[in-house]
Scaffold this active site. Structure first.
Site, PDB file in Angstrom:
ATOM      1  CG  ASP A 145     103.459  33.056 -28.059  1.00 21.00           C
ATOM      2  OD1 ASP A 145     102.180  32.995 -27.589  1.00 21.00           O
ATOM      3  OD2 ASP A 145     104.095  33.894 -28.226  1.00 21.00           O
ATOM      4  N   GLY A 202     108.285  31.017 -20.698  1.00 13.06           N
ATOM      5  CA  GLY A 202     106.909  30.694 -20.945  1.00 13.06           C
ATOM      6  C   GLY A 202     106.356  31.330 -22.069  1.00 13.06           C
ATOM      7  CG  HIS A 227     104.153  34.747 -19.802  1.00  9.34           C
ATOM      8  ND1 HIS A 227     103.517  33.647 -20.046  1.00  9.34           N
ATOM      9  CD2 HIS A 227     103.719  35.734 -20.523  1.00  9.34           C
ATOM     10  CE1 HIS A 227     102.448  33.891 -20.923  1.00  9.34           C
ATOM     11  NE2 HIS A 227     102.793  35.169 -21.351  1.00  9.34           N
ATOM     12  CB  CYS A 233      98.054  36.969 -11.687  1.00 11.23           C
ATOM     13  SG  CYS A 233      96.459  36.929 -12.190  1.00 11.23           S
ATOM     14  N   PRO A 254     100.349  26.436 -13.913  1.00  8.50           N
ATOM     15  CG  PRO A 254     100.977  27.970 -12.384  1.00  8.50           C
ATOM     16  CD  PRO A 254     101.430  27.319 -13.361  1.00  8.50           C
TER      17      PRO A 254
END
Length: 674
Positions: free
Chosen positions: A517, A515, A474, A403, A316
């Site tokens: 790179d 997640g 991430h 986030c 997203p």
């Protein structure tokens, strides 16, 4: 030619200068929360080390580098409309119920007299890799058009009409000549291809459209969410009981201070274990089969299982992850897509803009909505509403726990939830109940602060205790943002911790995606093999090269040609017109998002220019030329060039339109942009 460390290994014959191009500051651009003090200066050096007037090259000073780093915080995008607007009801051949009180004109003749000339959307056959790049054939009907209706180009082709058999903008369409004809009486009549319309209605009709009446109900707090109400009521009762027991246990002398002190720690969710009878919970009287009591243990059969092993996942992406871009990625092989992050509070307020983020194209085979919020009181009812308005067209709902931007973090949302396990548990359990059989997934970062990773402790609970159906990690902390490489060794540690907990409790494995790179097929499969994840969520890699999904599927590095890239840009424009509209406002909204896409795609260094493969996301390219003029143009970091590319498909920019790029390093004086 000697190149500094970290420079992309471009072949010597393509290098113009070994001075590295400016690296866009993704951290600052994503982290912008202020819309003040915006200023761009066309005298600042450009990407190739020149000044804005394209004078002699000069090296960057420290102050100049600082000025170019970060975000354009004053970005404002207004809709560009026709000077004289035609009532949309009249435009499609209907009668306006407001009559003379309507704020727009009802005279088609007056509107067409003031309307800008039709645009012409180029076919794929008109594209080339040498100037003018898009070659349109001469308009043989120009004289006839000028004689009767000067604004209509009778040889125009409307991409919306060609795709669906009908243009919903009617007379307001900027490609009107493609679906209008003159009757024997000399009047204009809209054309509808009934066969194509019937054939394409399922394949092209967007899903999850929320009506104005439904939004009005949500705004006025009249949209029902009984499961969330009952769940939140039980949470409050549990909290009150816990507070009362704590007061009873406290010494008498401390009762006053205990009662007046604010509660700093929320109790861990008591909703995980124990039968309804043991917990003394009221049964929800509701016809939804997914729940018997607000806090009953989850039954595996009640939730759809997610079978994502081997599938590709587009992250997203705020702003850039719009529906036209997602369609491009699906065309290139993305299996799982997710809408842009929406705020729970805005969903509860019935924001039209927020609900536009949940629109889904039928080509998106597995589609989810991402939501951010700080507490169950926001997220659980918002989830129940989403489940109802998207009934049957929602495959999962993702909770954003990653986030990093201040605007989200400081409200207790996003990555702030990583340090609030009790609250996160209540949120996941409540959303699971509110969403029925729609699975809940969670996207996390490794932690909030450097050196204090906690995802390895949190993730096993997310699955086994709280019932999340999938997780994405991430490989950076909130504090790191994009400044360091993702830690895939730590991602492996987290995967191992989750799998060990699943084996210990005899649970079915849930999908885990990593997640960070990933920029090539080789990157992707090495990371999957090393870390044990089921796949890698692709974010910036897809923004820079959307064809990465084809590379992953075919396990190869694709030396995509400049003409193939131009075809992708044309397709983006077509998808944008279908989604945002083919009227004046829609054309220029499409133009804005196309320029947003180009603000990432120019960063791609063609692999045919590299000495060493594969290319790496964080390499800093020198100033280079392409193998042809189009490839050189597509590598331009000058936002004016992006606008020129948009004009190949969407016509000249109107005077009232301007584009301010997100990254300051690409910013130029807006007057020069058309």
């Amino acid at each position: 030619m000697s190149l500094p460390p970290g420079t992309a290994p471009v072949k010597a014959e393509y290098i113009l200068t070994n001075v590295g191009r400016t690296v866009p500051d993704d951290d600052a651009a994503e982290g912008s929360t202020s819309h003040l003090n915006s200023r761009t200066d066309n005298q600042e050096p450009t990407e190739d080390g020149q000044n804005g007037s394209r004078g002699a090259r000069k090296k960057w000073s420290k102050e100049e580098r600082k000025n170019k780093r970060g975000a354009n915080k004053g970005r404002r995008f207004q809709k560009v409309r026709d000077e004289l607007e035609l009532c949309w009801r009249v435009a499609v051949g209907k009668t306006c119920e407001f009559g003379a009180e309507c704020r727009n004109t009802h005279s088609v003749e007056e509107y067409l007299a003031a309307k800008p000339k039709d645009l012409r959307f180029p076919p794929v056959s008109a594209l080339g890799n040498e100037p003018p790049y898009v070659a349109l054939s001469a308009n043989e009907d120009e004289a006839m058009a000028a004689a009767s209706y000067p604004s209509i180009d009778w040889s125009a082709n409307c991409p919306v009409f060609e795709k669906t058999g009908e243009c919903k903008h009617g007379m307001r369409c900027r490609f009107l000549g493609g679906h209008v004809r003159k009757t024997d009486e000399g009047n204009l009549e809209l054309v509808v291809n009934e066969d194509k319309k019937a054939q394409m209605i399922v394949a092209e009709t967007e899903l999850n459209f929320v009506s104005g009446e439904t939004l009005k109900q949500i705004r006025s707090k009249k949209f029902p969410h009984p499961i969330a109400d009952t769940y939140l009521k039980h949470l409050q009762e549990t909290k009150d009981d816990d507070n009362k027991k704590a007061e009873d246990r406290a010494p008498a002398k401390d009762l006053t201070s205990a009662a007046s002190a604010p509660s700093t720690d929320e109790p861990e969710p008591s909703v995980i274990s124990g039968s309804p009878a043991e917990q003394g919970e009221p049964k929800i009287q509701d016809n939804l089969s997914q729940v018997d009591t607000p806090d009953a243990p989850l039954r595996p059969a009640e939730k759809k299982r997610l079978h994502w092993n081997g599938k590709t996942y587009l992250a997203p992406l705020t702003t850039a992850g719009n529906l036209p871009f997602r369609r491009i990625c699906v065309d290139y092989g993305a299996d799982i897509t997710c809408g842009e992050m929406g705020l729970a509070n805005s969903f509860l307020q019935g924001s039209k803009e927020e609900y536009s983020l949940i629109r889904r194209h039928p080509s998106e085979k597995t589609f989810g909505v991402q939501i951010a919020g700080s507490k169950p009181q926001l997220l659980v009812p918002a989830a129940e509403i989403l489940g109802k308005v998207c009934e049957g067209n929602l495959d999962f709902v993702d909770i954003n726990c990653g986030c990093p931007i201040d605007l989200v973090y400081k409200t207790g949302s996003g990555s702030a939830l990583l340090d609030a396990a009790g609250k996160l548990g209540k949120i996941i359990v409540g959303m699971n109940k509110a969403l029925g059989d729609v699975p809940v997934t969670v996207k996390l970062r490794t932690g909030v602060k450097d050196g204090k990773n906690n995802a390895h402790k949190l993730m096993p609970r997310v699955n086994s205790e709280w019932g999340a159906a999938a997780m994405t990690l991430h490989g950076r902390t909130r504090q790191q943002r994009y400044t360091k490489l993702a830690d895939w060794d730590y991602i492996k540690l987290c995967v191992d911790a989750v799998r060990a907990r699943e084996a210990e409790e005899d649970l079915s494995p849930v999908p885990i995606f990593g997640g960070g790179d990933c920029y090539s097929s080789q990157d992707y499969w090495e990371k999957v093999e090393h870390s044990g994840v089921d796949g890698v969520m692709i974010g910036r890699g897809a923004l820079i090269k959307p064809w990465i999904f084809t590379e992953i599927k075919e396990r190869r590095e694709w030396d995509i040609s400049s003409r193939e890239r131009l075809e992708e840009i044309r397709k983006f424009a077509e998808y944008g017109l279908n989604h945002f509209g083919s009227d004046t406002a829609g054309v220029n909204t499409t133009r804005r998002y196309l320029c947003e896409a180009l603000s990432f795609q120019y960063r791609y260094v063609p692999i045919g220019l590299l000495e060493v493969l594969p290319g790496r996301l964080n390499d800093r390219p020198p100033v280079f030329r392409g193998r042809d003029e189009l490839e050189t143009l597509l590598a331009s970091g000058d936002s004016r060039d992006w606008v020129k590319i948009s004009e190949m498909f969407l016509g000249p920019t109107p005077e009232a339109w301007s584009f301010t790029p997100k990254h300051k390093s690409n910013a130029y004086d807006t007057e020069s942009q058309g």
